[in-house]
Design a protein around this motif. Structure first.
Motif, PDB file in Angstrom:
ATOM      1  N   LYS A   7      -7.703  -9.916  -3.307  1.00 45.60           N
ATOM      2  CA  LYS A   7      -8.596 -10.805  -4.059  1.00 45.60           C
ATOM      3  C   LYS A   7      -9.005 -11.997  -3.208  1.00 45.60           C
ATOM      4  O   LYS A   7     -10.190 -12.357  -3.143  1.00 45.60           O
ATOM      5  N   ASP A   8      -8.025 -12.611  -2.567  1.00 49.25           N
ATOM      6  CA  ASP A   8      -8.310 -13.758  -1.707  1.00 49.25           C
ATOM      7  C   ASP A   8      -9.267 -13.365  -0.586  1.00 49.25           C
ATOM      8  O   ASP A   8     -10.261 -14.047  -0.321  1.00 49.25           O
ATOM      9  N   ALA A   9      -8.961 -12.248   0.094  1.00 47.33           N
ATOM     10  CA  ALA A   9      -9.760 -11.824   1.246  1.00 47.33           C
ATOM     11  C   ALA A   9     -11.179 -11.434   0.845  1.00 47.33           C
ATOM     12  O   ALA A   9     -12.138 -11.712   1.574  1.00 47.33           O
ATOM     13  N   LEU A  10     -11.333 -10.800  -0.305  1.00 46.33           N
ATOM     14  CA  LEU A  10     -12.663 -10.407  -0.778  1.00 46.33           C
ATOM     15  C   LEU A  10     -13.525 -11.639  -1.066  1.00 46.33           C
ATOM     16  O   LEU A  10     -14.724 -11.667  -0.736  1.00 46.33           O
ATOM     17  N   SER A  41      -9.328  -8.832   8.602  1.00 46.93           N
ATOM     18  CA  SER A  41      -8.603  -9.835   9.396  1.00 46.93           C
ATOM     19  C   SER A  41      -7.887 -10.829   8.493  1.00 46.93           C
ATOM     20  O   SER A  41      -6.725 -11.195   8.739  1.00 46.93           O
ATOM     21  N   ARG A  42      -8.553 -11.277   7.455  1.00 49.08           N
ATOM     22  CA  ARG A  42      -7.938 -12.215   6.505  1.00 49.08           C
ATOM     23  C   ARG A  42      -6.738 -11.561   5.811  1.00 49.08           C
ATOM     24  O   ARG A  42      -5.682 -12.183   5.664  1.00 49.08           O
ATOM     25  N   SER A  43      -6.896 -10.320   5.409  1.00 47.80           N
ATOM     26  CA  SER A  43      -5.819  -9.605   4.718  1.00 47.80           C
ATOM     27  C   SER A  43      -4.599  -9.455   5.611  1.00 47.80           C
ATOM     28  O   SER A  43      -3.458  -9.630   5.172  1.00 47.80           O
ATOM     29  N   ILE A  44      -4.835  -9.138   6.893  1.00 45.27           N
ATOM     30  CA  ILE A  44      -3.733  -8.970   7.844  1.00 45.27           C
ATOM     31  C   ILE A  44      -2.970 -10.280   8.010  1.00 45.27           C
ATOM     32  O   ILE A  44      -1.732 -10.309   7.995  1.00 45.27           O
ATOM     33  N   GLY A  45      -3.725 -11.377   8.162  1.00 43.56           N
ATOM     34  CA  GLY A  45      -3.080 -12.677   8.311  1.00 43.56           C
ATOM     35  C   GLY A  45      -2.269 -13.075   7.098  1.00 43.56           C
ATOM     36  O   GLY A  45      -1.162 -13.617   7.209  1.00 43.56           O
ATOM     37  N   LEU A  46      -2.807 -12.829   5.910  1.00 47.42           N
ATOM     38  CA  LEU A  46      -2.093 -13.173   4.677  1.00 47.42           C
ATOM     39  C   LEU A  46      -0.867 -12.296   4.471  1.00 47.42           C
ATOM     40  O   LEU A  46       0.141 -12.745   3.922  1.00 47.42           O
ATOM     41  N   LEU A 100       1.492   0.370   2.635  1.00 47.40           N
ATOM     42  CA  LEU A 100       0.711   0.414   1.393  1.00 47.40           C
ATOM     43  C   LEU A 100      -0.486  -0.532   1.464  1.00 47.40           C
ATOM     44  O   LEU A 100      -1.591  -0.193   1.027  1.00 47.40           O
ATOM     45  N   THR A 101      -0.255  -1.711   2.047  1.00 53.09           N
ATOM     46  CA  THR A 101      -1.349  -2.685   2.187  1.00 53.09           C
ATOM     47  C   THR A 101      -2.463  -2.140   3.061  1.00 53.09           C
ATOM     48  O   THR A 101      -3.652  -2.268   2.724  1.00 53.09           O
ATOM     49  N   TYR A 102      -2.099  -1.507   4.172  1.00 55.85           N
ATOM     50  CA  TYR A 102      -3.107  -0.971   5.083  1.00 55.85           C
ATOM     51  C   TYR A 102      -3.840   0.230   4.482  1.00 55.85           C
ATOM     52  O   TYR A 102      -5.046   0.391   4.699  1.00 55.85           O
ATOM     53  N   VAL A 103      -3.119   1.039   3.723  1.00 53.25           N
ATOM     54  CA  VAL A 103      -3.784   2.150   3.031  1.00 53.25           C
ATOM     55  C   VAL A 103      -4.810   1.591   2.051  1.00 53.25           C
ATOM     56  O   VAL A 103      -5.939   2.089   1.956  1.00 53.25           O
ATOM     57  N   GLY A 104      -4.422   0.534   1.352  1.00 54.61           N
ATOM     58  CA  GLY A 104      -5.357  -0.112   0.430  1.00 54.61           C
ATOM     59  C   GLY A 104      -6.573  -0.677   1.145  1.00 54.61           C
ATOM     60  O   GLY A 104      -7.704  -0.574   0.646  1.00 54.61           O
ATOM     61  N   LEU A 105      -6.351  -1.274   2.316  1.00 55.82           N
ATOM     62  CA  LEU A 105      -7.468  -1.820   3.096  1.00 55.82           C
ATOM     63  C   LEU A 105      -8.445  -0.723   3.501  1.00 55.82           C
ATOM     64  O   LEU A 105      -9.673  -0.915   3.446  1.00 55.82           O
ATOM     65  N   ILE A 106      -7.899   0.408   3.912  1.00 51.70           N
ATOM     66  CA  ILE A 106      -8.755   1.535   4.300  1.00 51.70           C
ATOM     67  C   ILE A 106      -9.586   2.006   3.115  1.00 51.70           C
ATOM     68  O   ILE A 106     -10.804   2.227   3.226  1.00 51.70           O
ATOM     69  N   ILE A 107      -8.941   2.135   1.956  1.00 52.90           N
ATOM     70  CA  ILE A 107      -9.638   2.608   0.750  1.00 52.90           C
ATOM     71  C   ILE A 107     -10.726   1.624   0.336  1.00 52.90           C
ATOM     72  O   ILE A 107     -11.868   2.011   0.063  1.00 52.90           O
ATOM     73  N   ILE A 108     -10.374   0.323   0.293  1.00 53.74           N
ATOM     74  CA  ILE A 108     -11.359  -0.693  -0.108  1.00 53.74           C
ATOM     75  C   ILE A 108     -12.532  -0.723   0.859  1.00 53.74           C
ATOM     76  O   ILE A 108     -13.701  -0.812   0.449  1.00 53.74           O
ATOM     77  N   ILE A 161       0.215  -7.951  -3.163  1.00 56.22           N
ATOM     78  CA  ILE A 161      -0.785  -7.243  -2.366  1.00 56.22           C
ATOM     79  C   ILE A 161      -2.168  -7.398  -2.980  1.00 56.22           C
ATOM     80  O   ILE A 161      -3.164  -7.629  -2.281  1.00 56.22           O
ATOM     81  N   LEU A 162      -2.235  -7.303  -4.314  1.00 57.25           N
ATOM     82  CA  LEU A 162      -3.516  -7.470  -5.003  1.00 57.25           C
ATOM     83  C   LEU A 162      -4.052  -8.886  -4.816  1.00 57.25           C
ATOM     84  O   LEU A 162      -5.272  -9.094  -4.720  1.00 57.25           O
TER      85      LEU A 162
END
Length: 243
Positions: free
Chosen positions: A7-10, A232-237, A166-174, A2-3
């Motif tokens: 990192k990739d998406a950022l 969008s990138r995070s969702i695809g990955l 967990l990934t989506y919660v992280g996306l919201i926080i970031i 997930i990390l």
């Protein structure tokens, strides 16, 4: 894993500031609908590129070519999003109507139960919708794949329901942290300038107004588009984790 996605998406989202500005210009005119669908279509291209790529890859940002196809993709995405939203909304309305026809504590109890059920269904529908868009992109834009519930359940199960949430919660926080930090930094800088000017007897109103305008411009033309591409990138990955 997930990390690695984060990192990739950022890094990916910051590859071309010109793209961010173009998306910002489109967002300013999104009330005309056409630009709004183009934005949605572009984000779909980001998803499409991600589901056919790899984490920590060297993918460039998609271009702004074939605008008609981008517009059509944007419409398809909106239809998928609306379709999945309908289910929890209908459930909530049903419970609200039932609660409205009874009185006292029973009405409150029904609404509490209704809200809990609606929340659970909304989370499931959201995951289905997000993976549905990825599934559609992975199958070359096949619209029906966005609603293939059986396959989508298998996709999410392969990734893991907990990992998805967990990934989506992280996306919201970031997303919130980046938006708040950038806004706070710009606000702090112009607050210091404004107070310094006030101490020197200069009217600080113009400085504060400039700070507000700059904050708006940065949010519209840089931060907003950046976060949109990041998500969008995070969702695809995330989708690629089950392939």
């Amino acid at each position: 894993m997930i990390l690695d996605i984060y990192k990739d998406a950022l890094e990916y989202s910051a590859k071309d500031w010109k793209t961010l500005v173009i998306l910002g210009v489109l967002s300013v005119f999104s009330f005309l609908l056409l630009p709004a669908f183009l934005i949605t279509g572009y984000n779909y291209r980001v998803i499409n590129q991600a589901v056919h790529g790899i984490i920590n890859g060297r993918d460039p940002l998609p271009g702004f070519d074939d605008l008609i196809y981008m517009f059509v993709d944007g419409i398809k995405v909106v239809i998928v999003q609306v379709a999945y939203v309908i289910v929890p909304v209908v459930i909530f309305i049903i419970f609200a109507v039932i609660a409205g026809n009874v009185g006292g504590g029973l009405s409150a109890a029904i609404m509490i139960i209704g809200c809990l059920i609606t929340l659970i269904v909304a989370v499931v529908a959201f995951l289905m919708e997000q993976m549905g868009l990825c599934h559609m992109a992975y199958h070359d834009g096949a619209f029906s794949k966005a609603f293939d519930i059986k396959e989508l359940k298998e996709v999410i199960s392969e990734i893991g329901w907990f990992e998805c949430i967990l990934t989506y919660v992280g996306l919201i926080i970031i997303t919130l942290v980046i938006a708040i930090v950038v806004t706070a930094i710009i606000g702090l800088i112009f607050t210091v300038f404004g107070l310094s000017g006030f101490a020197l007897g200069v009217d600080a109103g113009g400085v504060f107004a400039l700070g507000i305008i700059l904050n708006w411009l940065v949010t519209i033309f840089l931060v907003g588009p950046y976060l949109s591409i990041f998500n969008s990138r995070s969702i695809g990955l995330l989708y690629t984790m089950q392939i």
